[in-house]
Structures are given as structure tokens and as C-alpha cells.
Design an enzyme around this catalytic site. Structure first.
Site: not given
Lengths: 95, 491
Positions: B78, B158, B182
Site C-alpha cells: 500500500k 482505504s 481500511s
């Protein structure tokens, strides 16, 4: 509680975010919607409750107070948008 | 789909050990799949050269009999994790060209164990969002579509890019960060496994900070076993993060397949929220049936402060974010927009550099921390947080081993469908996951079925502090019963 346009401008300044005049009203609406949402916390009885400071019960580890890092100005400055020698450049602050 | 991209981490590990294929071939298969899947916008940076070099080094270590636990396993990271020499932006305009001179501890642990970096994945800007729509790099398109439709759906957020990449077979696993849901919510939306560990289990050092008392890194994988394998490498004490906990990392994989007979599973009645869809209710019931059939005892429990978790979160998280994001000043790194003086420089840089959602949260955070409002908002929210945690502690003290809840209130929605007029609508996505962050507990989302439109739904298991092994054992039971879920390729 709700905020007015003056407060929105004050918060924006405290947060150091420029807000254009035509954005104030919209932001005011959004902030007030969130403040209305969090308002339900006022119905919780928090009398005598300790505020949380650490979610995991643990004693913070300490280390000897010695230098463990440093001396690498190049790495520190590498991503800076404006530098001169080993300094960050900013607009003149003190006359 | 290419064969090598359909492997699990455990399967790839075995194949590499038996020399059925090389790490280089495994990396190449994934790089080719990534190239063909650019329509998903899951990756914001592909690192094929680094992947090839790391895979080559992995092959050399395998040949020498020197393989690490993740040797040659291609992973996505990420874009919240700083990667040395590899651009890291948190998907914000304000960090456009930031190239870290250091490696986050968690990603460094993965490389230490032999993993291969495929690239950096998309996320909501500074991890603030539940749909990946706030990314400066554009939204991620879910690999999943409703039956017979081609409406683009969100992968959740997210960590939407990581979830989409793992679901679409563009990586064997990926890292995520979870502040309010998330990892678990996008895992549920894309039919994969996502785990948020206990707060302190993984080091936060080198992860772009959002809300420091809530942020925690965790893995995305296609199976529960793979999650256990990845977490073992990611976790561990780090002297560079004072909140990282000095507790030995167990062999999580040993928990896979362990009997859950006699475990007491709490079913929190407050999670039966008003207007819950029949499908979610049905899924939850199905999960209870599976766990019961495997020998667990189900116990209805009460977590009375559940409904206050989300409002308390929307004070605590923005407050911490406003402090953490004060560092983006146009001076030390990132975007710089000139102004008439130093304040003008700050204000213009931050106005241009932050997107709408981030600016909104910074302003809320600034307000609740400002003089005269601190006690009414922030202090009260932290007291409520104590009560939320106590709710869980009371249940665990009564012998509850873990809790079972739905992971999300619905399946994935369309891009642009939610939160346009009212930010709260989007925030409600995290209603089942946010309590876990507030209490610092571990939580895992395991895919459990499809809704009527063919979209994945997940169940969440919540554990005691450092009860990750229990979650893996229980998660495996759900996986065994529900099976695995793969999107039909359209890209």
C-alpha cells in the site's frame, strides 16, 4: 454546537489551509453535519471515567539518552523543494 | 488467468521449494497480469525492475538452501508504507514526488524474509475514506461486477488498491493499514481475507501517519492460511516505535486447522442495527451455524457503547490527523506553493496539496482540539473510548474467546454513489469495524458468501488482545465452509 462562517475561517487559519470565500458556506455545512453527528456523545454518562491514553496496557520503553542517528543532511534534504547548502529555504520570516 | 497467479502464498512456497518454477517466473507472471489490469487502477506505481532483481536474488537464496519464510513471494505494498528509493505518496498531491530514504519496518520485515515487491497500491488519500475515491491518483475499479451489469464498483477503502490487486490475482498478498476498517471493509468488498492485528503487534515506523492511536498494518490474502503466513513476517517488536509491543511472534500458521471445539463465541446484540438487510442478517446466521457445527458455543453478548464508537472515532481520528498532517508544510518535502510570506506558503501549499476529504478532517480535528472545545469534544471522546474498550473487556472476562459480526452493512456500491451530499453516509460503512480500532483489538474479515447480485460479503471475527491465533483458527472454519471467491475476469 455549530460553527458560523467566521469560525470556519478561524479554523482554516489555525490549520494553515487557505479557504476561498466561495468555499466557506459549503465547508460550514459539512463541518456542522459532522458536529451534529458526534453530538450524540453528549448523552453518554462519562462521570468518573478516565480518558483513554493508551489502548494497550504497557509501560513505554525507554532507551539510553544517546545519539543513535544523524549526520546525514543529504538524506534529510533530498526531498525538500528548496534548499541551499545544508538548509531548507523559506520566505523571509524575521525582518 | 495465468496459472502461477492463481496460487496461494502457501502453494507458491511449496512450488518454489520443489523447484516447480522459479521466483523469477512467479514475478514475471504477476508483472504480466498487472500490465493487463491497468483498467483497475490498483497500482499507482509498478516496480518491474525491482521485482525482477528481488526475484533473482530470491532464486539464488533458494538454490543455496537459504530461503526465508516468504522467499520469492510477490507482494503489493500500500502506498502508505515508505519504501526506500521507491516513490511513496499516500496518494496525495502533497507528496507527489516523495522518494523515501528509508524503509518502513513492516515492509522491511517482508524483504528480510525474502518477499518480492511488485509495486505500490492505490488508497484513499492519507487512508481517509471507505471507497478509494478520495485518492489523488483516481479511484480503483473493483474487479467485481454485479451479475449481468458493468457498472464500475468501488473495492472499498482505504486500502482499495491492495484489496483489488489480491482479489484480481495481481499479487499473492498485499499490505494494508486499518484505522477504522481500511483493511477489513475492502477485504469484504472484494471477497478476500483481511486482518487488522492488535494495536502494537506491527510497527508503525515508516508508515505515513493518519491517526496514530488507531493505525495498524495488516495483510490482505486470498486464504486465511496465507494471512497467517504474512502476519508472522510483518509482526514483531520494533524499538523505533514506542507503541510496538515486545511480545514474541507466534507461528500463526500452526493455528490453521486447530479445533474450535468448546470456544465461546460472542454474538453482540448491538450489531443487529436498524435497517440491516436480510442478506447481511442471513450471512451472519450462516456464520453462527458454521461455527456451531464445528463445536463452538454461541453466546449472546452486549456491547452497550457500540453506537458511540463511530461518533467518537470522528473526533479522535481527525484530531490525531490534524496533528500528524501538520508536517506537510511545503518546506521539508512534497509540494510547495509560494505565498506572500511563510504563512501564505503554508496555507497555499496545504490548500492545493490536500483533497477535500483530508481538508475536511484536518479542519474538524483542528476545531475539536482548539481552545475552549477540547474538553467537550476530544476529552469526552477519549472517555467514551475507555467505555467502548471496557464493553469488550467485560465480555472477555466472562470467558468469551472471540466475537462474530458482519464485516460491513452492505456489499460494494457503485463509484460516485455514496457520500456526495453527506459525508456521514460514507462514514457509516465502518460501523461494524471501527469499534475494534477504538479498543485496539484484532479483527479479521473472512469472505463468507455472495449477495443476490453476485457480490462478495464478509464476516468479521473480533479477538482478545493478541488473540490473532484464535481468529485464524475460527477464520479457517468459515473458509472451509464458505469456499473461496474469485471475480470473473473482464479487464
Amino acid at each position: 454546537m455549530s460553527v458560523d462562517a467566521t469560525t470556519v475561517r478561524r479554523i482554516a487559519h489555525l490549520a494553515r489551509v487557505a479557504v476561498a470565500d466561495d468555499e466557506v458556506e459549503h465547508l460550514r455545512g459539512e463541518i456542522n453535519a459532522i458536529l451534529a453527528f458526534v453530538e450524540q456523545l453528549s448523552e453518554v454518562d462519562v462521570e468518573g471515567v478516565e480518558p483513554m491514553t493508551s489502548v494497550t496496557p504497557m509501560v513505554m520503553k525507554k532507551r539510553p539518552d544517546v545519539v543513535t542517528d544523524g549526520g546525514d543532511a543529504d538524506a534529510v534534504l533530498r526531498n525538500a523543494p528548496a534548499t541551499e547548502k545544508n538548509y531548507f529555504l523559506v520566505p523571509k520570516v524575521v525582518e | 488467468m495465468n496459472d502461477l497467479t492463481t496460487l496461494t502464498i502457501a502453494g507458491a512456497r511449496d512450488g518454489l521449494k520443489q523447484k516447480k518454477f522459479s521466483a523469477a517466473e512467479l514475478a514475471d507472471a504477476h508483472l504480466a497480469a498487472i500490465e493487463k489490469a491497468r483498467a483497475l487502477n490498483a497500482y499507482v506505481l509498478e516496480t518491474p525492475e525491482r521485482a525482477s532483481a528481488m526475484a533473482k536474488a530470491a532464486d539464488a537464496r533458494i538454490a543455496k538452501g537459504d530461503a526465508g519464510p516468504l522467499e520469492g513471494i510477490p507482494l503489493a505494498i500500500k502506498d502508505m508504507f515508505c519504501t526506500e528509493g521507491v516513490r511513496t505518496t499516500a496518494c496525495s498531491h502533497i507528496l507527489d514526488n516523495f522518494v523515501p530514504t528509508y524503509e518502513s519496518t513492516v515492509s522491511g520485515n517482508l524483504w528480510r524474509d525474502g518477499a518480492v515487491l511488485l509495486g505500490k497500491t492505490n488508497n484513499d488519500e492519507f487512508a481517509m475514506g471507505s471507497s478509494n475515491e478520495t485518492s489523488f491518483m483516481g479511484p480503483v475499479i473493483s474487479p467485481w461486477r454485479r451479475k449481468g451489469a458493468n457498472t464500475p464498483l468501488v473495492p472499498g477503502g482505504s486500502s482499495g488498491g491492495s484489496a483489488a490487486a489480491v482479489s484480481a490475482h495481481l499479487a499473492l498478498g498485499a499490505t494494508g493499514t486499518d484505522t477504522g476498517g481500511s483493511i477489513r471493509q475492502p477485504a469484504a468488498f472484494t471477497g478476500i481475507v483481511g486482518l487488522k492485528p492488535t494495536y502494537g503487534r506491527c510497527s508503525r515506523w515508516g508508515i505515513v501517519a493518519f491517526a496514530s492511536s488507531l493505525d495498524q498494518a495488516g495483510p490482505f490474502t486470498r486464504t486465511v492460511r496465507d494471512g497467517a503466513i504474512m502476519l508472522r513476517s510483518m509482526a514483531g517488536h520494533d524499538p523505533k516505535d514506542t507503541t510496538s509491543v515486545d511480545v514474541a511472534v507466534p507461528d500463526y500458521e500452526a493455528a490453521i486447522g486447530k479445533s474450535i471445539k468448546g470456544m465461546r463465541i460472542g454474538i453482540p446484540k448491538e450489531y443487529r442495527v436498524d435497517g440491516m438487510s436480510a442478506e447481511i442478517e442471513g450471512l451472519w446466521q450462516q456464520g453462527r451455524t458454521w461455527l456451531k457445527a464445528a463445536g463452538a458455543e454461541l453466546v449472546e453478548v452486549s456491547l452497550p457503547h457500540t453506537k458511540y464508537a463511530l461518533p467518537a472515532y470522528y473526533i479522535v481520528a481527525p484530531a490525531e490527523a490534524s496533528s500528524n498532517l501538520a508536517r506537510y508544510d511545503g518546506v521539508r518535502y512534497g509540494l510547495r506553493v509560494p505565498g506572500r510570506d511563510i504563512n501564505g506558503l503554508y496555507e497555499n501549499t496545504r490548500a492545493r496539496g490536500f483533497g477535500k476529504e483530508v481538508r475536511r478532517r484536518i479542519m474538524i480535528g483542528t476545531y475539536v482540539l482548539s481552545a475552549g472545545y477540547y474538553d467537550a469534544y476530544y476529552l469526552r471522546a477519549q472517555k467514551v473510548r475507555t467505555l467502548i474498550k471496557k464493553d469488550f473487556e467485560d465480555c472477555f472476562a466472562r470467558g468469551i474467546d472471540a466475537m462474530l459480526t458482519p464485516a460491513t452493512p452492505s456489499a460494494a456500491f457503485g463509484i460516485g454513489e455514496k457520500g456526495q451530499a453527506d459525508p456521514i453516509e460514507m462514514y457509516l460503512n465502518d460501523v461494524f469495524t471501527v469499534t475494534v480500532n477504538m479498543a485496539g483489538l484484532p479483527g479479521i474479515s473472512v469472505p463468507a458468501g455472495l449477495d443476490g447480485q453476485g457480490l462478495p460479503l464478509g464476516l468479521q471475527l473480533i479477538g482478545r488482545p493478541f488473540g490473532e491465533e484464535t481468529l485464524f483458527s475460527l477464520g479457517q472454519v468459515i473458509e472451509d465452509a464458505a469456499g473461496l471467491f474469485t471475480p470473473e475476469r473482464w479487464w
